[in-house]
Design a protein around this motif. Structure first.
Motif, PDB file in Angstrom:
ATOM      1  N   GLU A  91     -11.469  58.485  -4.574  1.00 10.57           N
ATOM      2  CA  GLU A  91     -11.093  57.849  -3.311  1.00 10.57           C
ATOM      3  C   GLU A  91     -12.272  57.109  -2.697  1.00 10.57           C
ATOM      4  N   GLN A  92     -13.448  57.713  -2.774  1.00  4.03           N
ATOM      5  CA  GLN A  92     -14.646  57.076  -2.221  1.00  4.03           C
ATOM      6  C   GLN A  92     -14.950  55.769  -2.946  1.00  4.03           C
ATOM      7  N   ARG A  93     -14.885  55.794  -4.287  1.00  3.99           N
ATOM      8  CA  ARG A  93     -15.156  54.578  -5.055  1.00  3.99           C
ATOM      9  C   ARG A  93     -14.080  53.520  -4.790  1.00  3.99           C
ATOM     10  N   PHE A  94     -12.829  53.954  -4.574  1.00  3.17           N
ATOM     11  CA  PHE A  94     -11.751  53.024  -4.276  1.00  3.17           C
ATOM     12  C   PHE A  94     -11.997  52.324  -2.943  1.00  3.17           C
ATOM     13  N   LEU A  95     -12.433  53.082  -1.943  1.00  5.27           N
ATOM     14  CA  LEU A  95     -12.730  52.489  -0.639  1.00  5.27           C
ATOM     15  C   LEU A  95     -13.931  51.559  -0.726  1.00  5.27           C
ATOM     16  N   GLU A  96     -14.946  51.980  -1.503  1.00  4.96           N
ATOM     17  CA  GLU A  96     -16.125  51.127  -1.672  1.00  4.96           C
ATOM     18  C   GLU A  96     -15.746  49.805  -2.334  1.00  4.96           C
ATOM     19  N   GLU A  97     -14.845  49.884  -3.328  1.00  7.31           N
ATOM     20  CA  GLU A  97     -14.413  48.670  -4.017  1.00  7.31           C
ATOM     21  C   GLU A  97     -13.644  47.760  -3.063  1.00  7.31           C
ATOM     22  N   GLN A  98     -12.819  48.380  -2.187  1.00  5.65           N
ATOM     23  CA  GLN A  98     -12.094  47.582  -1.206  1.00  5.65           C
ATOM     24  C   GLN A  98     -13.051  46.875  -0.249  1.00  5.65           C
ATOM     25  N   LEU A  99     -14.060  47.609   0.229  1.00  6.86           N
ATOM     26  CA  LEU A  99     -15.045  47.023   1.137  1.00  6.86           C
ATOM     27  C   LEU A  99     -15.829  45.910   0.445  1.00  6.86           C
ATOM     28  N   LYS A 100     -16.132  46.148  -0.831  1.00  3.43           N
ATOM     29  CA  LYS A 100     -16.851  45.128  -1.600  1.00  3.43           C
ATOM     30  C   LYS A 100     -16.010  43.867  -1.730  1.00  3.43           C
ATOM     31  N   GLN A 101     -14.709  44.055  -1.999  1.00  2.00           N
ATOM     32  CA  GLN A 101     -13.819  42.904  -2.116  1.00  2.00           C
ATOM     33  C   GLN A 101     -13.762  42.127  -0.805  1.00  2.00           C
ATOM     34  N   LEU A 102     -13.697  42.873   0.323  1.00  5.40           N
ATOM     35  CA  LEU A 102     -13.638  42.206   1.621  1.00  5.40           C
ATOM     36  C   LEU A 102     -14.940  41.491   1.949  1.00  5.40           C
ATOM     37  N   ALA A 103     -16.047  42.097   1.536  1.00  4.66           N
ATOM     38  CA  ALA A 103     -17.350  41.545   1.884  1.00  4.66           C
ATOM     39  C   ALA A 103     -17.748  40.364   0.994  1.00  4.66           C
ATOM     40  N   TYR A 104     -17.385  40.411  -0.290  1.00  2.00           N
ATOM     41  CA  TYR A 104     -17.893  39.439  -1.247  1.00  2.00           C
ATOM     42  C   TYR A 104     -16.852  38.420  -1.717  1.00  2.00           C
ATOM     43  N   PHE A 105     -15.568  38.795  -1.654  1.00  2.00           N
ATOM     44  CA  PHE A 105     -14.558  37.956  -2.295  1.00  2.00           C
ATOM     45  C   PHE A 105     -13.511  37.470  -1.297  1.00  2.00           C
ATOM     46  N   ASP A 106     -12.956  36.322  -1.618  1.00  2.00           N
ATOM     47  CA  ASP A 106     -11.869  35.772  -0.811  1.00  2.00           C
ATOM     48  C   ASP A 106     -10.592  36.568  -1.079  1.00  2.00           C
ATOM     49  N   GLY A 107      -9.926  36.979  -0.006  1.00  2.00           N
ATOM     50  CA  GLY A 107      -8.758  37.834  -0.159  1.00  2.00           C
ATOM     51  C   GLY A 107      -7.602  37.189  -0.878  1.00  2.00           C
ATOM     52  N   LEU A 108      -7.436  35.873  -0.749  1.00  2.00           N
ATOM     53  CA  LEU A 108      -6.299  35.182  -1.362  1.00  2.00           C
ATOM     54  C   LEU A 108      -6.541  34.860  -2.829  1.00  2.00           C
ATOM     55  N   THR A 109      -7.706  34.320  -3.135  1.00  2.00           N
ATOM     56  CA  THR A 109      -7.960  33.808  -4.489  1.00  2.00           C
ATOM     57  C   THR A 109      -8.752  34.770  -5.370  1.00  2.00           C
ATOM     58  N   LYS A 110      -9.404  35.785  -4.767  1.00  4.18           N
ATOM     59  CA  LYS A 110     -10.227  36.768  -5.479  1.00  4.18           C
ATOM     60  C   LYS A 110     -11.504  36.174  -6.074  1.00  4.18           C
ATOM     61  N   ILE A 111     -11.844  34.943  -5.705  1.00  2.00           N
ATOM     62  CA  ILE A 111     -13.141  34.408  -6.097  1.00  2.00           C
ATOM     63  C   ILE A 111     -14.103  34.648  -4.927  1.00  2.00           C
ATOM     64  N   TYR A 112     -15.407  34.318  -5.128  1.00  2.00           N
ATOM     65  CA  TYR A 112     -16.400  34.574  -4.080  1.00  2.00           C
ATOM     66  C   TYR A 112     -16.031  33.838  -2.792  1.00  2.00           C
ATOM     67  N   ASN A 113     -16.397  34.471  -1.656  1.00  3.23           N
ATOM     68  CA  ASN A 113     -16.206  33.795  -0.367  1.00  3.23           C
ATOM     69  C   ASN A 113     -17.458  32.986  -0.021  1.00  3.23           C
ATOM     70  N   ARG A 114     -17.415  32.305   1.114  1.00  5.94           N
ATOM     71  CA  ARG A 114     -18.512  31.423   1.525  1.00  5.94           C
ATOM     72  C   ARG A 114     -19.824  32.195   1.681  1.00  5.94           C
ATOM     73  N   THR A 115     -19.761  33.372   2.327  1.00  6.54           N
ATOM     74  CA  THR A 115     -20.985  34.153   2.588  1.00  6.54           C
ATOM     75  C   THR A 115     -21.669  34.547   1.288  1.00  6.54           C
ATOM     76  N   GLN A 116     -20.893  35.055   0.326  1.00  7.85           N
ATOM     77  CA  GLN A 116     -21.479  35.495  -0.936  1.00  7.85           C
ATOM     78  C   GLN A 116     -21.979  34.299  -1.751  1.00  7.85           C
ATOM     79  N   PHE A 117     -21.297  33.155  -1.644  1.00 13.87           N
ATOM     80  CA  PHE A 117     -21.767  31.954  -2.346  1.00 13.87           C
ATOM     81  C   PHE A 117     -23.130  31.515  -1.817  1.00 13.87           C
TER      82      PHE A 117
END
Length: 519
Positions: free
Chosen positions: A341-367
């Motif tokens: 569960e902890q790793r699942f939440l971490e992965e979710q936070l990572k996705q929100l922080a680094y990736f665009d929610g719609l396309t799953k590619i990097y977001n502006r901040t991470q780029f």
């Protein structure tokens, strides 16, 4: 009678050989046995006792028999207290040095009494050869110290047996075979000695040495089948079993010694019959591969993923050494902590922080973060680097005509098409809305232009199909290259944006490049 005596001598000699084997086996594998020194002394004393008794029986004169009787008494008196100490050690208890030394006072006096018996007759009142026997047999009348020694030996065996019996209900089922072996090893000689003192044995012969053959065989079986004395249970039973984490206990050769209830829930395939087998062999049988973590070192902490009940689970693996009371490493403790569960939440936070929610590619901040790294690396290695900025033409018209759901599908479609033509070293991100950005390491301006043209052509030739309708998608591209050390990522993206604006001025669906002379 002679044939019976010869058979008896053969069996006693067999007992001596088995005890000698146990002694040598333990000596050469002493690094794996926490109680090795005690077991070596114990089996060595029994070897001296039984060998001395066998040779004494085979002797022809009274003087020879008395000599070998002294030899056997070098080993026999100390075997009982050594056995008691071994059983105390097995139950994870310990006597003080003074208490340990006290246990050997009576055996030391016994050895002295037997050696000097011809002067005082306190151990044997009289020693003679039986006259009506066809073979020489030494007969004795017991003295006062014989009684003292007999009572002491019987007490040691009785105490050891009671200690082990008291441990029975506190011992896990997987260890009860070991415990039963040890209990039997104390009861057999105790009963035999009692029968001998009552004068109920044939020809007045001591049955204890021959019964050592039985106990030694049981020891050999227990050592080879259930790793007797390899490692004693370390943790308190209630604590060990109530832990939420799965725990595996290995000996110094990485063989399974113990595991708790939580591990059984985690791995239902693991059975108590696997105790004594190497962990890698067990894991190979369960999962088809050896244990995927290097567990043979102190302080390891790593994650382990595997399929359980059709789902991917993650456990954090922690290892630590198991030490005995002499601070010697005798095994490895492996703890499996459920962090799925902890790793699942971490992965979710990572996705929100680094990736665009719609396309799953990097977001502006991470780029921006990774783009600066690529730019610094290119300068350090004196390699070119270029950037592409592009957007979807007339995207507002698509939203207004077909709705925002189709607009989202259009964005996803563009990303899907582009991913077919971009390599893993290229950095692709959603820059905002319908706008995208690509970093191209080790590419000149011309290379980047060709790449952009390839993407433009691919998007033009692959319209979006939605609910039976065909939605044409085109994009405008702007390309810029790093030309000097003064260029920053922000300035290069501005240059690409200016080139993108030129593409729009020229009717869209085209590629423009930024040059130093561009206004």
């Amino acid at each position: 009678m002679e044939s019976h005596i010869n058979s008896y001598i053969t069996l006693v000699t067999t007992s001596a050989v088995l005890n000698l084997f146990l002694c040598m086996y333990t000596f050469f594998r002493r690094a794996h046995f926490p109680s090795a020194h005690l077991f070596i002394l114990y089996t060595a004393s029994l070897s001296v006792y039984t060998f001395g008794y066998a040779i004494g029986l085979a002797s022809n004169t009274l003087e020879q028999m008395k000599f070998w009787n002294i030899i056997q008494y070098i080993g026999m008196p100390v075997s009982a207290p050594l056995g008691l100490l071994l059983m105390i050690r097995y139950t994870d208890k310990k006597l003080s040095k003074l208490q340990t030394s006290a246990l050997f006072i009576i055996p030391a006096i016994t050895v002295f009494m037997v050696t000097t018996n011809d002067w005082h007759h306190l151990y044997y009142k009289r020693v003679w050869l039986l006259e009506d026997s066809k073979v020489p047999i030494m007969a004795i009348d017991i003295g006062q110290w014989y009684v003292v020694h007999g009572a002491f030996t019987f007490s040691c065996l009785l105490c050891a047996g009671l200690i082990l019996i008291g441990q029975w209900r506190h011992t896990k089922k997987m260890y009860r075979r070991q415990l039963l072996t040890l209990i039997t090893s104390q009861i057999i000689p105790m009963v035999a000695a009692f029968v001998y003192l009552l004068g109920l044995t044939p020809f007045g012969l001591d049955p204890v040495p021959i019964l050592m053959c039985v106990t030694s065989t049981m020891y050999i079986w227990a050592i080879l089948s259930s790793r007797l004395l390899t490692i004693v249970p370390i943790a308190k039973e209630s604590i060990f079993e109530s832990m939420r984490e799965g725990v595996i206990v290995l000996d110094s050769s990485y063989r399974l010694v113990d595991f708790n209830r939580s591990l059984r829930l985690l791995l239902p395939e693991i059975q108590t019959t696997m105790v004594g087998r190497p962990l890698n062999d067990i894991w190979l049988e369960i999962s088809g591969e050896t244990f995927p973590v290097e567990y043979g070192r102190e302080g390891l902490q790593t994650d382990l993923y595997w399929q359980f009940n059709g789902e991917t689970v993650c456990y954090q693996v922690r290892t630590s050494y198991v030490f005995n009371k002499s601070s010697e490493a005798v095994g490895i403790l492996i703890m499996l902590i459920d962090i799925t569960e902890q790793r699942f939440l971490e992965e979710q936070l990572k996705q929100l922080a680094y990736f665009d929610g719609l396309t799953k590619i990097y977001n502006r901040t991470q780029f921006l973060y990774k783009g600066r790294e690529l730019l610094s690396e290119a300068r350090l290695n004196l390699q070119p680097i270029s950037f592409i900025l592009f957007d979807i033409d007339h995207f507002k018209r698509i939203n207004d005509t077909y709705g925002h759901d189709v607009g989202d599908q259009a964005i996803i479609h563009v990303v899907s098409i582009c991913n077919r033509y971009l390599s893993s070293e290229m950095l692709f991100a959603r820059y905002g809305g319908e706008e995208f950005v690509i970093a191209l390491p080790n590419m000149t301006l011309q290379d980047a232009h060709d790449q952009a043209e390839q993407l433009r052509t691919a998007l033009l030739s692959a319209p979006l199909e939605v609910e039976g309708k065909t939605v044409s998608l085109t994009s405008s591209f702007g390309v810029a290259q790093c030309d000097s050390d003064s260029d920053t990522l922000e300035s290069l993206l501005r240059d690409a944006d200016h080139a993108l604006y030129e593409s729009k001025r020229h009717g869209r669906n085209t590629v423009s490049v930024h040059t130093v002379n561009a206004v």
